[in-house]
Design a protein around this motif. Structure first.
Motif, short mmCIF file in Angstrom:
data_model
loop_
_atom_site.label_atom_id
_atom_site.label_comp_id
_atom_site.label_asym_id
_atom_site.label_seq_id
_atom_site.Cartn_x
_atom_site.Cartn_y
_atom_site.Cartn_z
N ILE A 109 0.86 -1.19 0.00
CA ILE A 109 0.00 0.00 0.00
C ILE A 109 0.89 1.24 0.00
N PRO A 110 0.63 2.20 -0.88
CA PRO A 110 1.45 3.44 -0.92
C PRO A 110 1.41 4.17 0.42
N VAL A 111 2.52 4.75 0.79
CA VAL A 111 2.62 5.50 2.04
C VAL A 111 3.02 6.93 1.72
N ARG A 112 2.31 7.90 2.31
CA ARG A 112 2.59 9.31 2.03
C ARG A 112 3.52 9.93 3.04
N ARG A 113 3.64 9.32 4.20
CA ARG A 113 4.50 9.86 5.24
C ARG A 113 5.60 8.87 5.58
N GLY A 114 6.60 9.36 6.35
CA GLY A 114 7.67 8.50 6.78
C GLY A 114 8.88 8.57 5.86
N PRO A 115 9.84 7.67 6.05
CA PRO A 115 11.07 7.66 5.24
C PRO A 115 10.77 7.55 3.74
N ARG A 116 11.61 8.15 2.93
CA ARG A 116 11.39 8.15 1.47
C ARG A 116 11.37 6.73 0.91
N LEU A 117 12.21 5.87 1.42
CA LEU A 117 12.26 4.49 0.93
C LEU A 117 10.93 3.79 1.18
N LEU A 118 10.35 4.03 2.36
CA LEU A 118 9.06 3.44 2.69
C LEU A 118 7.96 4.01 1.80
N GLN A 119 8.04 5.32 1.53
CA GLN A 119 7.05 5.95 0.66
C GLN A 119 7.14 5.37 -0.76
N LYS A 120 8.37 5.08 -1.17
CA LYS A 120 8.59 4.56 -2.52
C LYS A 120 8.12 3.11 -2.65
N GLU A 121 8.46 2.30 -1.67
CA GLU A 121 8.15 0.87 -1.75
C GLU A 121 6.75 0.55 -1.23
N GLY A 122 6.25 1.37 -0.32
CA GLY A 122 4.95 1.10 0.27
C GLY A 122 5.07 0.17 1.46
N THR A 123 3.96 -0.02 2.19
CA THR A 123 3.96 -0.91 3.35
C THR A 123 3.14 -2.16 3.02
N GLY A 124 3.61 -3.29 3.51
CA GLY A 124 2.97 -4.55 3.16
C GLY A 124 1.68 -4.81 3.93
N TYR A 125 0.77 -5.53 3.28
CA TYR A 125 -0.41 -6.04 3.97
C TYR A 125 -0.47 -7.54 3.76
N TYR A 126 -1.13 -8.24 4.65
CA TYR A 126 -0.97 -9.69 4.72
C TYR A 126 -2.28 -10.46 4.59
N LYS A 127 -2.14 -11.72 4.25
CA LYS A 127 -3.28 -12.64 4.19
C LYS A 127 -2.86 -13.97 4.83
#
Length: 211
Positions: free
Chosen positions: A83-101
């Protein structure tokens, strides 16, 4: 070897440990939401924090450790996407944060901790007859099926053994005592009148409410 703490209890009280409760909560959150945003580490931590009456930041380290060191390596869950991230470190914003199943192992664990989800046991064993028998039992008596599966999963988790595929020999070994007890109970109940049955159930309900 399956190493998970969802059935761990305190020796003196036989109550679930904090870690066991947290791991159960994580599995239920991931298995109970169809919305990706609700299945990230942060959102899971927020839900765990609410239940524990604490800040999500205080819950995050435990959630992170369970997901990264226990659930993912043992294939209980898997990353479904980012999922795209708008805040936080640039690397995290670029890669996004994972969601799970939940994986197949995770779904069986979810069933074993009390969420009576729709499940086809033929997908959880390589023995056709066993899968069909468990499906028939689930259709006939969900509660008894749940009790047997719960017992099977809890014994294997406590012994740090794999739960899949379900093997008839192992299932019989872990469930025979529970099944024998249930059959004896059923026979004893059928041998008495309906009024006596209701009285016994009322007494058992009072006893159970004290735990």
């Amino acid at each position: 070897m399956l190493e998970i703490s969802i059935f761990d209890t305190f020796k003196m009280s036989n109550q679930l440990t904090g870690k066991a409760k947290r791991q159960r909560k994580i599995i239920k959150i991931i298995g109970g939401s169809s919305v990706p945003d609700q299945r990230t580490k942060v959102e899971i931590s927020k839900k765990v924090g609410i239940e524990n009456e604490q800040s999500w930041k205080n819950s995050y380290s435990g959630v992170y450790e369970d997901i990264e060191k226990i659930f993912l390596p043992q294939r209980i869950i898997e990353e479904e996407g980012k999922i795209p991230v708008r805040r936080g470190p640039r690397l995290l914003q670029k890669e996004g944060t994972g969601y799970y199943k939940l994986t197949k192992i995770g779904k069986l664990l979810l069933f074993g901790i009390g969420d009576k989800i729709d499940i086809d046991f033929r997908e959880y064993t390589d023995e056709t007859n066993l899968g069909a028998d468990l499906n028939s039992l689930y259709e006939t008596n969900q509660e008894l099926c749940f009790l047997l599966i719960e017992n099977y999963i809890s014994m294997n988790c406590v012994n740090r053994e794999e739960i899949l595929p379900i093997k008839s020999k192992k299932f019989s070994q872990t469930s025979s005592q529970k099944l024998t007890c249930d059959l004896d109970f059923l026979r004893s109940m059928l041998a008495i009148s309906k009024e006596e049955q209701e009285k016994v159930l009322e007494i058992l309900s009072r006893i159970d409410s004290k735990h």
